[in-house]
Design a protein around this motif. Sequence first.
Motif, PDB file in Angstrom:
ATOM      1  N   VAL A 187     -19.846  -7.550  29.099  1.00  0.00           N
ATOM      2  CA  VAL A 187     -19.594  -6.116  28.936  1.00  0.00           C
ATOM      3  C   VAL A 187     -19.360  -5.781  27.467  1.00  0.00           C
ATOM      4  O   VAL A 187     -19.916  -4.814  26.935  1.00  0.00           O
ATOM      5  N   ARG A 188     -18.560  -6.594  26.790  1.00  0.00           N
ATOM      6  CA  ARG A 188     -18.270  -6.323  25.372  1.00  0.00           C
ATOM      7  C   ARG A 188     -19.526  -6.411  24.515  1.00  0.00           C
ATOM      8  O   ARG A 188     -19.734  -5.592  23.617  1.00  0.00           O
ATOM      9  N   CYS A 191     -21.722  -3.337  25.247  1.00  0.00           N
ATOM     10  CA  CYS A 191     -21.113  -2.139  24.662  1.00  0.00           C
ATOM     11  C   CYS A 191     -21.239  -2.140  23.145  1.00  0.00           C
ATOM     12  O   CYS A 191     -21.465  -1.086  22.525  1.00  0.00           O
ATOM     13  N   ARG A 195     -22.930   0.732  20.820  1.00  0.00           N
ATOM     14  CA  ARG A 195     -22.179   1.321  19.710  1.00  0.00           C
ATOM     15  C   ARG A 195     -23.009   1.269  18.433  1.00  0.00           C
ATOM     16  O   ARG A 195     -23.086   2.247  17.682  1.00  0.00           O
ATOM     17  N   ALA A 202     -22.885   5.272  27.569  1.00  0.00           N
ATOM     18  CA  ALA A 202     -22.744   3.989  28.261  1.00  0.00           C
ATOM     19  C   ALA A 202     -21.322   3.880  28.797  1.00  0.00           C
ATOM     20  O   ALA A 202     -20.349   4.097  28.063  1.00  0.00           O
ATOM     21  N   TYR A 203     -21.209   3.540  30.081  1.00  0.00           N
ATOM     22  CA  TYR A 203     -19.911   3.497  30.748  1.00  0.00           C
ATOM     23  C   TYR A 203     -19.741   2.172  31.488  1.00  0.00           C
ATOM     24  O   TYR A 203     -20.711   1.568  31.948  1.00  0.00           O
ATOM     25  N   VAL A 204     -18.496   1.750  31.604  1.00  0.00           N
ATOM     26  CA  VAL A 204     -18.173   0.483  32.262  1.00  0.00           C
ATOM     27  C   VAL A 204     -17.475   0.762  33.584  1.00  0.00           C
ATOM     28  O   VAL A 204     -16.574   1.604  33.662  1.00  0.00           O
ATOM     29  N   CYS A 236     -17.312   2.922  27.118  1.00  0.00           N
ATOM     30  CA  CYS A 236     -17.528   1.633  26.467  1.00  0.00           C
ATOM     31  C   CYS A 236     -16.517   1.382  25.351  1.00  0.00           C
ATOM     32  O   CYS A 236     -16.262   0.232  24.985  1.00  0.00           O
ATOM     33  N   ASN A 237     -15.940   2.443  24.800  1.00  0.00           N
ATOM     34  CA  ASN A 237     -15.012   2.278  23.684  1.00  0.00           C
ATOM     35  C   ASN A 237     -13.794   1.442  24.054  1.00  0.00           C
ATOM     36  O   ASN A 237     -13.130   0.873  23.187  1.00  0.00           O
ATOM     37  N   GLU A 240     -14.807  -2.505  23.201  1.00  0.00           N
ATOM     38  CA  GLU A 240     -15.422  -2.910  21.936  1.00  0.00           C
ATOM     39  C   GLU A 240     -14.481  -3.810  21.149  1.00  0.00           C
ATOM     40  O   GLU A 240     -13.284  -3.779  21.334  1.00  0.00           O
TER      41      GLU A 240
END
Length: 240
Positions: A187-188, A191, A195, A202-204, A236-237, A240
């Motif tokens: 995921v990181r 994302c 970025r 983009a969403y998790v 996504c923030n 990160e």
Amino acid sequence: MSYIPAEVLSNDNVYGQYFFITVRILNSYRKTPLPPQFAVVWVPGVDLIPLSYALASGKVVGFFYKVVGEGTKALSMRSRGDVIGVSEPLGRWYIPQGGDVVFLAGGAGIAPFLLYLKYVESPRGVWGVRQGELAARLVELFPKLKSLLVASEDCTYGLCGKLTDYVDRVPIGRDTEVLISGPSDMVREVCRRFRDLKFSRAYVIAESMVKCGIGVCGSCLVGNVLLCKDGPVVGCNYFE
């Protein structure tokens, strides 16, 4: 949190440590589960397990899960006729309306997307697995998954490699929404790529241990979002 009794209808070993359990809710849900909501499953005398809904049809709901600890191990040993507890649907539902959506899932992170298949006619995206046989067997259960690119690390199904090797193969436009679910490292990395591209849609679909289910205990806090109330979709923030 209260739990509704649910009778196990089936609990199939899909492949290796991956299982799909289907249960019948013995009382009534107050609301219908919608993606990507989740429930806390109670294995009496053992543990509480937050699981994304993979199936919801009337009083029958299903969960796709991987055995990773004592709780999921105990769940995998439940058989037809056994009774477990299932909470009401938790979190906010989120179904993109009228736009383009891309799914990026790693391993058991495909679970919430299985319920999305009920609402998305031709899903696009990438699913990364370690063993291709897992993908082959789950595609048999959910034929719509055939429209996704599948990357297997053992190179026995679909493309050879990891999900992150093939994200660039999926066309993503300005109005596309991307939903991501899977291991935190994957995921990181995904994302971070979005970025760097300055792509903000983009969403998790985040997963965390849930206890009280009403936003009081704070056990499911991700950033400043309580998953049980305002998640499980977060920006996504946060990763990160």
